[in-house]
Design an enzyme around this catalytic site. Structure first.
Site, PDB file in Angstrom:
ATOM      1  N   SER A   1       3.271  -2.352  10.281  1.00  0.00           N
ATOM      2  CA  SER A   1       4.738  -2.512  10.551  1.00  0.00           C
ATOM      3  C   SER A   1       5.398  -3.894  10.253  1.00  0.00           C
ATOM      4  CB  SER A   1       4.779  -1.985  11.929  1.00  0.00           C
ATOM      5  OG  SER A   1       4.590  -0.747  12.282  1.00  0.00           O
TER       6      SER A   1
ATOM      7  N   LYS B   1       0.155   4.242  -0.230  1.00  0.00           N
ATOM      8  CA  LYS B   1      -0.477   5.365   0.343  1.00  0.00           C
ATOM      9  C   LYS B   1      -0.320   6.568  -0.497  1.00  0.00           C
ATOM     10  CE  LYS B   1      -0.001   3.047   4.831  1.00  0.00           C
ATOM     11  NZ  LYS B   1      -0.110   3.157   6.204  1.00  0.00           N
TER      12      LYS B   1
ATOM     13  N   GLU C   1      -6.940   4.548   7.740  1.00  0.00           N
ATOM     14  CA  GLU C   1      -6.675   5.729   7.414  1.00  0.00           C
ATOM     15  C   GLU C   1      -8.026   6.525   6.823  1.00  0.00           C
ATOM     16  OE1 GLU C   1      -2.832   5.314   5.589  1.00  0.00           O
ATOM     17  OE2 GLU C   1      -2.109   4.791   7.585  1.00  0.00           O
TER      18      GLU C   1
ATOM     19  N   ASN D   1       0.765  -1.248   0.011  1.00  0.00           N
ATOM     20  CA  ASN D   1      -0.106  -0.072   0.083  1.00  0.00           C
ATOM     21  C   ASN D   1       0.909   1.267  -0.054  1.00  0.00           C
ATOM     22  OD1 ASN D   1      -1.833   1.921   0.602  1.00  0.00           O
ATOM     23  ND2 ASN D   1      -2.270   1.364   2.694  1.00  0.00           N
TER      24      ASN D   1
ATOM     25  N   GLU E   1      -5.522  -5.305  10.274  1.00  0.00           N
ATOM     26  CA  GLU E   1      -4.721  -4.403  10.933  1.00  0.00           C
ATOM     27  C   GLU E   1      -4.808  -3.526  11.820  1.00  0.00           C
ATOM     28  OE1 GLU E   1      -2.679  -3.146   6.625  1.00  0.00           O
ATOM     29  OE2 GLU E   1      -4.278  -1.894   6.891  1.00  0.00           O
TER      30      GLU E   1
ATOM     31  N   GLY F   1       2.057   2.052  10.857  1.00  0.00           N
ATOM     32  CA  GLY F   1       2.988   3.115  10.502  1.00  0.00           C
ATOM     33  C   GLY F   1       3.595   3.579  12.036  1.00  0.00           C
TER      34      GLY F   1
ATOM     35  N   HIS G   1      -9.515   0.989   4.761  1.00  0.00           N
ATOM     36  CA  HIS G   1      -8.312   1.262   5.305  1.00  0.00           C
ATOM     37  C   HIS G   1      -8.324   2.034   6.545  1.00  0.00           C
ATOM     38  CE1 HIS G   1      -4.194   2.354   6.235  1.00  0.00           C
ATOM     39  NE2 HIS G   1      -3.976   1.303   5.946  1.00  0.00           N
TER      40      HIS G   1
HETATM   41  P1  PGA Z   1       2.762   0.177   7.750  1.00  0.00           P
HETATM   42  O1  PGA Z   1       1.264   0.267   7.074  1.00  0.00           O
HETATM   43  O2  PGA Z   1       3.268  -1.360   6.979  1.00  0.00           O
HETATM   44  O3  PGA Z   1       3.596   1.093   7.324  1.00  0.00           O
HETATM   45  O4  PGA Z   1       2.400   0.001   9.220  1.00  0.00           O
HETATM   46  C1  PGA Z   1       0.483  -0.859   6.888  1.00  0.00           C
HETATM   47  C2  PGA Z   1      -0.982  -0.333   6.224  1.00  0.00           C
HETATM   48  O5  PGA Z   1      -1.206   0.655   6.440  1.00  0.00           O
HETATM   49  O6  PGA Z   1      -1.503  -0.862   5.282  1.00  0.00           O
END
Ligand code: PGA
Length: 252
Positions: A214, A11, A98, A9, A168, A174, A96
């Site tokens: 992560s 982003k 976010e 992803n 997740e 993140g 997601h």
């Molecule tokens: P990250 O993000 O690996 O940077 O924690 C995962 C995601 O948001 O899908």
């Protein structure tokens, strides 16, 4: 056999030149290295057609990061399932964290989006997971159950098999803080049980459930080796071939 998947992803990152460069690198990598899992990316939608042109033999899946809950019409800024279908995108991330946090998305929205995606032959990657407060207060099992039911339970057994779920935990996205393989496995098994109760074990066993939050080259192997974890949704570590390829190789 469940599909094994490593999905990146991206982003809101990368200029068109940088995006193109990473797509080329990934394609070269994929041509030269037989992988034991499917490799998908979700770049910004602006770059999806470029990805489709580049991955002409569908070597790498190309997914949107979000799509509209509406079919078409006066929804400024939105991208529809039909548009994604028309450029032969493979699917879309849906729900997601976010999108939930900054755009007020709920599981009811996810439910409508998932249905629209499936109707257009797209693969929805439905994301769920609890917040830190919910985990700390011991509500994570209940939260994930409720999310799964609201977003998915209107689907038929045939439809649910086409959905990919990404668990997740919000506190791990993140932040550099990963769920332990045991914590992740526990929720993945929980999600599979919820699906089994509704659709039967055979159907539940066919649904791929990815872990996200992560995932890095040094923890991917242990996470992916858990029985109910079928791959990963990778954010930060998907932005460089060096890291992303090591995560893909965790399946070798
Ligand atoms: P990250 O993000 O690996 O940077 O924690 C995962 C995601 O948001 O899908």
């Amino acid at each position: 056999m469940r599909r094994k998947i490593v999905a990146g992803n991206w982003k809101m990152n990368k200029s068109v030149i940088d995006a193109q460069q990473l797509m080329y690198q990934l394609l070269e990598y994929k041509k030269n290295n037989p992988t034991q899992c499917e490799v998908w990316i979700a770049p910004p939608s602006l770059y999806l057609m470029m990805a489709k042109d580049l991955f002409e033999k569908n070597e790498i899946g190309a997914f949107a990061q979000d799509m509209s809950e509406h079919e078409s019409g006066a929804y400024t800024g939105e991208i529809s399932a039909e548009m994604l279908e028309s450029i032969e995108a493979d699917g879309s991330l849906i729900g997601h964290s976010e999108r939930r946090q900054y755009h007020g998305e709920t599981d009811s929205h996810c439910n409508r989006k998932i249905k629209l995606a499936l109707d257009k032959g797209l693969t929805p990657i439905y994301c769920n997971g609890e917040t830190l407060e919910q985990r700390k207060s011991g509500q994570h099992f209940e939260v994930v159950k409720n999310q799964t039911e609201v977003a998915l339970f209107t689907l038929t057994a045939e439809e649910i098999k086409k959905v990919v779920i990404a668990y997740e935990p919000v506190w791990a996205i993140g932040t550099g803080e990963t769920a332990t393989p045991e914590q992740a496995q526990e929720i993945h098994a929980h999600i599979r049980n919820i699906l089994a109760e509704k659709y039967g074990k055979e159907v539940a066993d066919e649904v791929s459930i990815l872990y996200g939050g992560s995932v890095k080259p040094d923890n991917a192997k242990e996470i992916f080796s858990q029985p109910d974890i079928d791959g990963g949704l990778i954010g930060g570590a998907a932005l460089k071939l060096e890291d992303f390829s090591k995560i893909i190789e965790a399946f070798n």
